[in-house]
Design a protein around this motif. Structure first.
Motif, PDB file in Angstrom:
ATOM      1  N   ALA A  72      -7.592  -0.011  -9.471  1.00  0.00           N
ATOM      2  CA  ALA A  72      -7.399   1.921  -8.703  1.00  0.00           C
ATOM      3  C   ALA A  72      -8.077   1.057  -7.840  1.00  0.00           C
ATOM      4  N   GLU A  73      -9.628   1.311  -7.388  1.00  0.00           N
ATOM      5  CA  GLU A  73     -10.339   0.663  -5.981  1.00  0.00           C
ATOM      6  C   GLU A  73     -10.637  -0.022  -5.736  1.00  0.00           C
ATOM      7  N   ASP A  74     -10.380  -1.739  -6.731  1.00  0.00           N
ATOM      8  CA  ASP A  74      -9.985  -2.750  -5.184  1.00  0.00           C
ATOM      9  C   ASP A  74      -9.057  -3.096  -5.013  1.00  0.00           C
ATOM     10  N   ARG A  75      -7.627  -2.437  -5.757  1.00  0.00           N
ATOM     11  CA  ARG A  75      -6.016  -2.627  -5.101  1.00  0.00           C
ATOM     12  C   ARG A  75      -5.695  -1.821  -5.142  1.00  0.00           C
ATOM     13  N   PRO A  76      -5.897  -0.800  -4.753  1.00  0.00           N
ATOM     14  CA  PRO A  76      -4.688   0.578  -4.604  1.00  0.00           C
ATOM     15  C   PRO A  76      -3.183  -0.520  -4.182  1.00  0.00           C
ATOM     16  N   VAL A  88      -1.413  -1.715  -7.020  1.00  0.00           N
ATOM     17  CA  VAL A  88      -1.031   0.129  -7.870  1.00  0.00           C
ATOM     18  C   VAL A  88       0.304   0.316  -6.970  1.00  0.00           C
ATOM     19  N   ALA A  89       0.457  -0.037  -5.699  1.00  0.00           N
ATOM     20  CA  ALA A  89       1.303   1.209  -5.006  1.00  0.00           C
ATOM     21  C   ALA A  89       2.711  -0.282  -5.268  1.00  0.00           C
ATOM     22  N   THR A  90       1.975  -1.612  -4.899  1.00  0.00           N
ATOM     23  CA  THR A  90       3.559  -2.451  -5.224  1.00  0.00           C
ATOM     24  C   THR A  90       3.820  -1.900  -6.493  1.00  0.00           C
ATOM     25  N   LEU A  91       3.193  -1.434  -7.692  1.00  0.00           N
ATOM     26  CA  LEU A  91       3.532  -0.926  -9.166  1.00  0.00           C
ATOM     27  C   LEU A  91       4.165  -0.045  -9.248  1.00  0.00           C
ATOM     28  N   ILE A  92       4.092   0.594  -9.029  1.00  0.00           N
ATOM     29  CA  ILE A  92       5.470   2.327  -8.346  1.00  0.00           C
ATOM     30  C   ILE A  92       6.221   1.595  -8.072  1.00  0.00           C
ATOM     31  N   GLY A  93       5.972   1.111  -6.650  1.00  0.00           N
ATOM     32  CA  GLY A  93       7.164   0.650  -6.226  1.00  0.00           C
ATOM     33  C   GLY A  93       8.319   0.257  -6.667  1.00  0.00           C
ATOM     34  N   ALA A  99       7.800  -8.960  -8.587  1.00  0.00           N
ATOM     35  CA  ALA A  99       6.911  -8.801  -7.598  1.00  0.00           C
ATOM     36  C   ALA A  99       5.460  -8.887  -7.101  1.00  0.00           C
ATOM     37  N   PHE A 100       4.707  -8.719  -8.959  1.00  0.00           N
ATOM     38  CA  PHE A 100       3.862  -9.335  -9.058  1.00  0.00           C
ATOM     39  C   PHE A 100       3.497 -11.065  -8.160  1.00  0.00           C
ATOM     40  N   ALA A 101       4.573 -11.656  -9.188  1.00  0.00           N
ATOM     41  CA  ALA A 101       3.905 -13.425  -8.197  1.00  0.00           C
ATOM     42  C   ALA A 101       4.275 -13.737  -7.360  1.00  0.00           C
ATOM     43  N   LYS A 102       4.660 -12.465  -5.956  1.00  0.00           N
ATOM     44  CA  LYS A 102       4.790 -12.609  -4.777  1.00  0.00           C
ATOM     45  C   LYS A 102       3.187 -12.548  -4.299  1.00  0.00           C
ATOM     46  N   GLU A 103       2.529 -12.138  -4.732  1.00  0.00           N
ATOM     47  CA  GLU A 103       0.622 -11.870  -4.861  1.00  0.00           C
ATOM     48  C   GLU A 103      -0.178 -12.942  -5.388  1.00  0.00           C
ATOM     49  N   GLY A 104       1.131 -13.442  -6.813  1.00  0.00           N
ATOM     50  CA  GLY A 104      -0.193 -15.133  -6.943  1.00  0.00           C
ATOM     51  C   GLY A 104      -0.526 -14.381  -8.102  1.00  0.00           C
ATOM     52  N   ILE A 105      -0.432 -13.396  -8.756  1.00  0.00           N
ATOM     53  CA  ILE A 105      -0.945 -12.259 -10.010  1.00  0.00           C
ATOM     54  C   ILE A 105       0.363 -12.596 -10.936  1.00  0.00           C
ATOM     55  N   THR A 106      -0.158 -13.480 -12.056  1.00  0.00           N
ATOM     56  CA  THR A 106       0.041 -13.305 -13.542  1.00  0.00           C
ATOM     57  C   THR A 106      -0.149 -11.850 -14.001  1.00  0.00           C
ATOM     58  N   LEU A 107       1.466 -11.213 -15.059  1.00  0.00           N
ATOM     59  CA  LEU A 107       1.232 -10.207 -16.116  1.00  0.00           C
ATOM     60  C   LEU A 107       1.042 -11.041 -17.247  1.00  0.00           C
ATOM     61  N   SER A 108      -0.257  -9.771 -18.271  1.00  0.00           N
ATOM     62  CA  SER A 108      -0.438 -10.902 -19.494  1.00  0.00           C
ATOM     63  C   SER A 108      -0.119  -9.932 -20.434  1.00  0.00           C
ATOM     64  N   SER A 109       0.111  -9.561 -21.530  1.00  0.00           N
ATOM     65  CA  SER A 109       0.461  -8.354 -21.999  1.00  0.00           C
ATOM     66  C   SER A 109      -0.380  -8.268 -23.235  1.00  0.00           C
ATOM     67  N   ALA A 166       0.483   7.923  -1.720  1.00  0.00           N
ATOM     68  CA  ALA A 166       0.285   7.872  -0.054  1.00  0.00           C
ATOM     69  C   ALA A 166       0.549   6.470   0.840  1.00  0.00           C
ATOM     70  N   GLU A 167       0.162   5.420  -0.036  1.00  0.00           N
ATOM     71  CA  GLU A 167       0.090   3.779   0.446  1.00  0.00           C
ATOM     72  C   GLU A 167       1.747   3.603   0.518  1.00  0.00           C
ATOM     73  N   LEU A 168       2.738   4.193  -0.637  1.00  0.00           N
ATOM     74  CA  LEU A 168       3.951   3.320  -0.824  1.00  0.00           C
ATOM     75  C   LEU A 168       5.004   3.695   0.535  1.00  0.00           C
ATOM     76  N   GLU A 169       4.622   5.928   0.686  1.00  0.00           N
ATOM     77  CA  GLU A 169       5.112   6.770   1.530  1.00  0.00           C
ATOM     78  C   GLU A 169       4.448   5.659   3.000  1.00  0.00           C
TER      79      GLU A 169
END
Length: 346
Positions: free
Chosen positions: A242-246, A249-254, A33-43, A338-341
């Motif tokens: 939360a503020e810069d990229r809500p 966060v919606a993508t995460l929850i989805g 999901a995050f690779a589609k946004e060009g984002i790497t997840l780091s643990s 709300a964004e997911l809805e």
């Protein structure tokens, strides 16, 4: 558009317990999901840098999210760390007060006047295990109309921080040290008469030493009895994310909702994945989390879930585990939902 391109890495962490984040990670859904946004997840928790690993407990890293036990993020919020509560998962687990068969303690009422051991870590990171044991004791006693004042609480002092000891020969090649070692040692030495245990490590150690279960309440019908550090577990994000990229966060929850839906249709695979996550056998997972674990890896933000976190927050404040009190509703952020809805409607 500039803002969307600004984020190339997001830090994440989860506790070694059943969570949708752990499941989504093992399924590869989060990376996808995050690779589609060009984002790497780091643990965070797997980092070699102690300062980075500490964010698992104090949530100080920008552009990060955390899913797991609720004591550290509640404590971080009480200290003023800018985070948002965006999701809650309630997965019940084994919780019990145990003792040695030779103690003479058969029922909860037999705990009156006896020594209850609580392991205490040195000052620094919030002592979430002590908080968990304290609430476990209170819950168990409440079932018989008793209070903690009727029990002799004995501290079991620990010398190392929870951030220490993640490497070395004492781990015998494992990721983490087995929980409840100091508590069981104190029980065997006769320094305490009973202790609290929970989850897969709790049921494993109870089995290993053939202890007597005084009371088990991890699946009690009253949710206020079950509420503890792991029931329910929470998903939090830092304020900048939360503020810069809500939208992220919606993508995460989805994505977590996708993992939850997958879980409901794959009970056997879920048990296997969780066993890998917690470092236990599938048999232990089944005993600790029950036969319907696959139905309890959802994510939500319903009022009853928020109330449960508020209830435990108040307990932590009353028992001195928080830097200060705060209003739980000011912590909750429903905008990603709300964004997911909106996305679903589109």
């Amino acid at each position: 558009m500039t803002l969307k391109n600004a984020v190339s890495q997001i830090w994440y962490t989860r506790c070694p317990v059943p969570t949708p984040v752990g499941l989504a990670t093992q399924l590869g859904l989060l990376d996808e999901a995050f690779a589609k946004e060009g984002i790497t997840l780091s643990s965070i928790i797997d980092s070699k840098d102690r300062a980075i690993r500490s964010s698992h407990f104090d949530h100080h890293l920008d552009y990060s999210f955390r899913h797991g036990g609720n004591v550290p993020p509640i404590r971080a919020r009480s200290e003023g760390n800018p985070t948002r509560l965006v999701g809650i998962t309630w997965t019940d687990e084994f919780q019990a007060i145990i003792t040695l068969p030779s103690s003479g303690i058969k029922t909860t009422r037999d705990l009156v006047g006896r020594r209850f051991g609580i392991a205490r870590r040195p000052p620094g990171i919030v002592d979430f295990m002590a908080a968990t044991a304290s609430k476990g004791l209170v819950s168990a006693l409440a079932l018989e109309g008793l209070t903690h004042d009727q029990v002799d609480i004995v501290n079991i002092p620990l010398t190392d921080s929870v951030l220490d000891g993640r490497e070395g020969p004492q781990l015998y090649g494992l990721r983490n040290r087995q929980a409840y070692g100091p508590e069981i040692a104190a029980l065997l030495r006769g320094e305490v008469d009973a202790i609290y245990v929970k989850g897969t490590p709790g049921i494993s150690v109870a089995n290993l030493f053939a202890t007597h279960t005084v009371v088990e309440f991890g699946f009690h019908p009253d949710p206020r009895i079950r509420i503890n550090s792991g029931s329910p577990r929470i998903l939090t994000v830092d304020e900048r994310l939360a503020e810069d990229r809500p939208d992220l966060v919606a993508t995460l929850i989805g994505t977590l909702k996708r993992a939850s839906a997958w879980a409901e249709a794959h009970p056997d695979e879920v048990r296997r994945f969780v066993a890998h996550e917690v470092g236990a056998s599938e048999e232990v997972v089944a005993a600790a989390n029950g036969p319907e674990l696959h139905k309890h890896l959802g994510i939500g933000l319903e009022p009853d879930l928020v109330d449960a976190i508020g209830h435990y927050k108040d307990f932590l404040h009353e028992w001195g585990f928080l830097a200060g009190n705060f209003d739980i509703e000011t912590w909750v952020d429903r905008r990603p939902w709300a964004e997911l809805e909106t996305r679903s409607a589109a």
